[in-house]
Scaffold this motif. Structure first.
Motif, short mmCIF file in Angstrom:
data_model
loop_
_atom_site.label_atom_id
_atom_site.label_comp_id
_atom_site.label_asym_id
_atom_site.label_seq_id
_atom_site.Cartn_x
_atom_site.Cartn_y
_atom_site.Cartn_z
N LEU A 60 0.82 -1.21 0.00
CA LEU A 60 0.00 0.00 0.00
C LEU A 60 0.86 1.27 0.00
N ASP A 61 2.15 1.11 -0.22
CA ASP A 61 3.06 2.25 -0.14
C ASP A 61 2.71 3.33 -1.15
N ASN A 62 2.24 2.93 -2.33
CA ASN A 62 1.89 3.92 -3.35
C ASN A 62 0.75 4.82 -2.88
N TYR A 63 -0.22 4.23 -2.18
CA TYR A 63 -1.34 5.00 -1.66
C TYR A 63 -0.91 5.85 -0.47
N LYS A 64 -0.07 5.28 0.38
CA LYS A 64 0.42 6.03 1.55
C LYS A 64 1.21 7.26 1.11
N LEU A 65 1.99 7.09 0.03
CA LEU A 65 2.81 8.20 -0.45
C LEU A 65 1.95 9.38 -0.87
N PHE A 66 0.79 9.11 -1.43
CA PHE A 66 -0.11 10.18 -1.86
C PHE A 66 -0.54 11.05 -0.68
N PHE A 67 -0.78 10.43 0.45
CA PHE A 67 -1.34 11.15 1.59
C PHE A 67 -0.28 11.65 2.57
N THR A 68 0.98 11.29 2.34
CA THR A 68 2.03 11.71 3.28
C THR A 68 3.09 12.61 2.65
N ASN A 69 3.19 12.61 1.33
CA ASN A 69 4.22 13.42 0.68
C ASN A 69 3.88 14.90 0.80
N GLU A 70 4.83 15.69 1.25
CA GLU A 70 4.60 17.12 1.46
C GLU A 70 4.61 17.92 0.16
N ALA A 71 5.01 17.28 -0.94
CA ALA A 71 5.06 18.00 -2.21
C ALA A 71 3.68 18.28 -2.77
N TYR A 72 2.67 17.58 -2.29
CA TYR A 72 1.32 17.79 -2.77
C TYR A 72 0.35 17.45 -1.65
N ASN A 73 -0.86 17.96 -1.77
CA ASN A 73 -1.85 17.85 -0.69
C ASN A 73 -3.10 17.14 -1.21
#
Length: 277
Positions: free
Chosen positions: A55-68
């Motif tokens: 699920l890392d791809n989905y987690k990255l969407f919600f945790t990466n500070e480059a986008y909200n």
């Protein structure tokens, strides 16, 4: 078994085979997208077991500070909700007026509605943009919602349904003391459950997946909707296929859920709204 019965069975088998093939053609791209969104980059375009899914791809969407992404999701929910509510209010009233009320210019207005259905919205996007800029609504929810609170296609669809409603219902309501608006909201509107759900699904899908209009009328990152925001992610992570596919799944999942729960009413609305004129 007669020859006619054998021919009918072979015909049915052929029809089912064609339906199965067409169904696979439609479902395979979705299956590929869903599968790719769960695998690491090294397993793209390869078959791997569930043990390697993540699920890392989905987690990255919600945790990466480059986008909200949560903000984009909320913006999309607000925009879609306002548009659907507006369409559920305005389109049925307009359709009822064109179907049941008598007023000057009724036929002209009806044919204007029909003619407007034939004009792609992209052709009037520039005038809409200029109008939004003149009244100071660019980069606001007003620009993303107010011009789309009604749709001529849905007005036509509701008008076709209301034509089938017996005039006796309205006359009986008037005899009971209701006004025309009262008869509409309390008697006629509840009868239109199926076409209203059909309209809601179409409006939901069209608004949720809209890219050109939101990207034109709102270019500030804090006003991005999900599709526009995901497109900016694609530009930043073009080679990260699993991440892009996770974004595609996130954007289509609400539509699939919405349609899953209301598919019966959707089919009923389609069959009852476009066959009478």
């Amino acid at each position: 078994m007669t020859l006619v019965q054998i021919n009918k069975k072979f015909t049915l088998l052929g029809i089912y085979a064609v339906i199965t093939i067409v169904g696979c053609m439609f479902i395979l791209p979705f299956a590929y997208t869903l599968y790719t969104s769960f695998v690491p980059m090294q397993y793209v375009n390869k078959i791997t077991g569930i043990s390697n899914w993540t699920l890392d791809n989905y987690k990255l969407f919600f945790t990466n500070e480059a986008y909200n992404v949560p903000k984009w999701f909320l913006n999309t929910v607000i925009m879609t909700g306002i548009v659907i509510i507006g369409n559920l209010m305005i389109n049925p009233m307009a359709g009822f007026a064109l179907a049941k009320l008598d007023f000057a210019g009724k036929k002209i207005i009806y044919w204007i509605v029909v003619a407007t259905m034939m004009v792609p919205y992209h052709m009037i996007l520039i005038p809409v943009y200029v109008n939004m800029a003149q009244i100071g609504w660019l980069n606001s929810f007003a620009a993303l919602t107010v011009p789309f609170l009604y749709q001529c296609l849905y007005i036509f669809m509701m008008r076709q349904f209301f034509i089938s409603v017996p005039n006796e219902f309205i006359e009986a309501a008037r005899l009971d003391g209701l006004t025309k608006m009262g008869a509409f909201w309390r008697i006629v509107y509840p009868l239109a459950k199926s076409p209203l759900i059909t309209m809601s699904i179409l409006a939901f899908a069209g608004t949720w997946n809209s890219y050109l209009i939101p990207s034109t009328l709102a270019n500030s990152p804090d006003k991005y909707v999900l599709v526009v925001g995901l497109n900016s992610v694609k530009d930043m992570f073009f080679e990260n296929t699993p991440l892009i596919m996770a974004g595609v799944v996130l954007s289509m999942l609400p539509i699939l859920i919405f349609f899953f729960f209301f598919q019966k009413q959707y089919m009923e609305g389609i069959s009852s709204s476009g066959v009478k004129g």
